[in-house]
Design a protein around this motif. Structure first.
Motif, PDB file in Angstrom:
ATOM      1  N   THR A  29     -75.704  26.582 -42.410  1.00  0.00           N
ATOM      2  CA  THR A  29     -74.726  27.753 -42.286  1.00  0.00           C
ATOM      3  C   THR A  29     -73.452  27.490 -43.146  1.00  0.00           C
ATOM      4  O   THR A  29     -73.079  28.611 -43.970  1.00  0.00           O
ATOM      5  N   LEU A  30     -73.133  26.413 -43.470  1.00  0.00           N
ATOM      6  CA  LEU A  30     -71.783  26.139 -44.111  1.00  0.00           C
ATOM      7  C   LEU A  30     -72.066  26.341 -45.668  1.00  0.00           C
ATOM      8  O   LEU A  30     -71.195  26.134 -46.303  1.00  0.00           O
ATOM      9  N   ILE A  37     -72.919  27.088 -35.401  1.00  0.00           N
ATOM     10  CA  ILE A  37     -73.220  26.220 -36.605  1.00  0.00           C
ATOM     11  C   ILE A  37     -74.343  25.334 -35.830  1.00  0.00           C
ATOM     12  O   ILE A  37     -73.595  24.494 -34.955  1.00  0.00           O
ATOM     13  N   GLY A  38     -75.385  24.929 -36.224  1.00  0.00           N
ATOM     14  CA  GLY A  38     -76.040  23.475 -35.858  1.00  0.00           C
ATOM     15  C   GLY A  38     -75.400  22.311 -36.448  1.00  0.00           C
ATOM     16  O   GLY A  38     -74.867  22.285 -37.501  1.00  0.00           O
ATOM     17  N   ARG A  39     -76.067  21.371 -35.516  1.00  0.00           N
ATOM     18  CA  ARG A  39     -75.293  20.173 -36.153  1.00  0.00           C
ATOM     19  C   ARG A  39     -76.336  19.533 -37.067  1.00  0.00           C
ATOM     20  O   ARG A  39     -77.509  19.706 -37.062  1.00  0.00           O
ATOM     21  N   SER A  40     -75.878  19.082 -38.296  1.00  0.00           N
ATOM     22  CA  SER A  40     -76.827  18.326 -39.259  1.00  0.00           C
ATOM     23  C   SER A  40     -76.953  16.719 -38.905  1.00  0.00           C
ATOM     24  O   SER A  40     -75.925  16.362 -38.149  1.00  0.00           O
ATOM     25  N   ASP A  57     -74.960  16.281 -50.107  1.00  0.00           N
ATOM     26  CA  ASP A  57     -73.631  15.768 -49.552  1.00  0.00           C
ATOM     27  C   ASP A  57     -73.764  14.520 -48.764  1.00  0.00           C
ATOM     28  O   ASP A  57     -72.708  13.835 -48.336  1.00  0.00           O
TER      29      ASP A  57
END
Lengths: 178, 312
Positions: free
Chosen positions: A71-72, A86-89, A122
């Motif tokens: 999402t980000l 937003i899902g958690r990575s 990242d």
């Protein structure tokens, strides 16, 4: 009026396809190579689960699993509707020296994979990244290709391909023509 | 009038669902803030202006880092070094900044309502970073985020807010937020530091600090805002500290697992004893960490709304 969806893969066909993909992954990477499967939220996560289970049961290869949310990292993030969901990575391991197999359900424009690569990097610097998709439906807008493909499908650009998930994982793949 | 969702002007404007959405979104950014690469590309190409007419270290730095970790371009303007010190009006400063096409303006101002004035005259999203004695919504949200992480919930908790309630925008925003999410809020101060009509906000009022601490799950201490005191409202700092300072002994009246909060800046030895501020129950630095994640969530949700109506 839209026509009824065509079932491209049913449950048993998906299972057989995942078997082949797991075999291809187990063949490509030596047992000494540390491999992790990272599903792209949301469609890729249950597929990464399913592939991981097969690698363990059918090839005695235990691989780590994780998830990335893009999402980000979307290229339209700043202009699209705000997405409060937003899902958690979830990448609870070091990427260094590891081979990462990104997993998604449908490969289409390639933009999702581009975003997922940026999100993944990242978290660290993997030894290599490859891509596994259940369906490759063509119409790429970026130079992205999959390494492991369950099924290549000829589609019109405005058709819809959907992997329908059930409680036990992927249940069927539907193609809707416009 | 309910302001558009591209502004965050006060907690009073928010319903519980909107509050929880800010908190849930902040969880994701909290993860980002703990990664090795503490940055996401989400707001690349967006511009955030921090317009601060009052001194601030914590809040300004927190907003600056929040913007930068979202890849926005962040500009800081403080009144002492800006044209405001040369007599420019808030309106003219705003119009000048507006011409540089910011997406979000974060404003702190000594006058209550200044962010609302700015919101009426700009196409950018506006975040209130503290206006006079009115509201400080991001502080209340980060406090709620910290409480929820420590306690797992907010509803039904007993929260004691003690100190200069009358001059505290932090207290006001927190009372709005915590009561909206079902907490039982107590406020405690000498009568001279309690605002008129505070009961109407849904808080229970105490002047006896020990009684206010009895069975509390959360103790939130506030400093005396000497800069806003126009007359002598307390006999002396020593006298105040003796009656309303949080010591380890006093804290033992609260629940054994109670957490101690302070929005900062702290006056050690006045409203809070150093042994409590640095003690096992203190979550004061957790609040600071939460601040960056929470403000990332605010900037993310607002900037996306601003993106819906392109600046003309």
């Amino acid at each position: 009026m839209t026509a009824a969806p065509e079932i491209v893969l049913d449950g048993p066909a998906i299972a057989a396809t995942l078997d082949q993909m797991a075999l291809a992954i187990a063949t490509k990477f030596k047992p000494s190579t540390p491999v992790a499967l990272v599903g792209i939220r949301r469609g890729g996560v249950p597929l990464a689960e399913a592939l991981g289970a097969r690698l363990s049961a059918q090839h005695r290869r235990n691989v780590l699993r994780g998830a990335v949310d893009i999402t980000l990292y979307r290229d339209d993030a700043a202009t699209a509707l705000p997405n409060p969901l937003i899902g958690r990575s979830d990448i609870a391991f070091e990427l260094a020296e590891r081979v990462i197999v990104l997993v998604d359900d449908v490969l289409y424009t390639g933009r999702t994979v581009r975003a997922a690569l940026d999100a993944l990097l990242d978290y660290g610097r993997p030894k290599a990244v490859s891509l596994a998709v259940l369906i490759d439906r063509g119409h790429r807008e970026l130079p992205i290709a999959a390494d492991f493909i369950g099924l290549s499908l000829d589609t019109e650009a405005d058709a819809r391909v959907e992997v329908v998930m059930g409680p036990e994982g992927p249940e069927r793949v539907e193609l809707r023509r416009r | 009038m309910k302001p558009a969702a591209r502004h965050l002007l006060g907690i009073e404007d928010l319903d519980p669902r909107e509050i929880v959405q800010f908190l849930d979104t902040a969880e994701v950014f909290f993860d980002v803030s703990r990664r090795r690469v503490r940055k996401v590309p989400t707001l690349r190409g967006k511009t955030v202006i921090n317009l601060f007419y009052e001194a601030s270290t914590r809040t300004r730095t927190s907003f600056e880092l929040a913007g930068k970790r979202l890849s926005a371009d962040v500009v800081n303007i403080s009144a002492s070094s800006s044209s405001a010190s040369k007599g420019e009006s808030l309106y003219d400063t705003l119009k000048t900044l507006e011409a540089m096409r910011p997406d979000v303006i974060v404003v702190r101002h000594p006058h209550s309502g200044a962010p609302h004035f700015i919101a009426r005259h700009t196409q950018a999203g506006v975040v209130n970073a503290g206006d006079g004695t009115h509201e400080h919504p991001t502080q209340a949200l980060l406090d709620a985020f910290t409480i929820r992480r420590a306690k797992g919930r907010i509803g039904e908790l007993v929260v004691t807010i003690a100190g200069d309630i009358a001059h505290s925008r932090v207290a006001r925003s927190n009372i709005h937020l915590l009561t909206r999410l079902g907490a039982r809020v107590r406020v405690c101060a000498p009568r001279t530091l309690l605002p008129v009509g505070v009961e109407a906000l849904g808080a229970e009022v105490f002047t006896d600090f020990d009684a206010a601490l009895e069975g509390a799950d959360v103790v939130m201490m506030l400093r005396i805002q000497h800069e806003r005191l126009t007359e002598a409202l307390i006999p002396s700092t020593r006298e105040y500290s003796r009656t309303y300072g949080l010591t380890a002994k006093r804290l033992s009246a609260a629940r054994p697992d109670a957490i101690v909060m302070h929005p900062g800046p702290m006056n050690r030895g006045v409203e809070i004893d150093p042994s409590v501020a640095d003690g096992r129950q203190s979550v004061i630095l957790d609040q600071v960490e939460a601040g960056v994640a929470l403000r990332m969530a605010v900037l993310y949700l607002l900037a996306a709304e601003v993106g819906q109506s392109p600046l003309t």
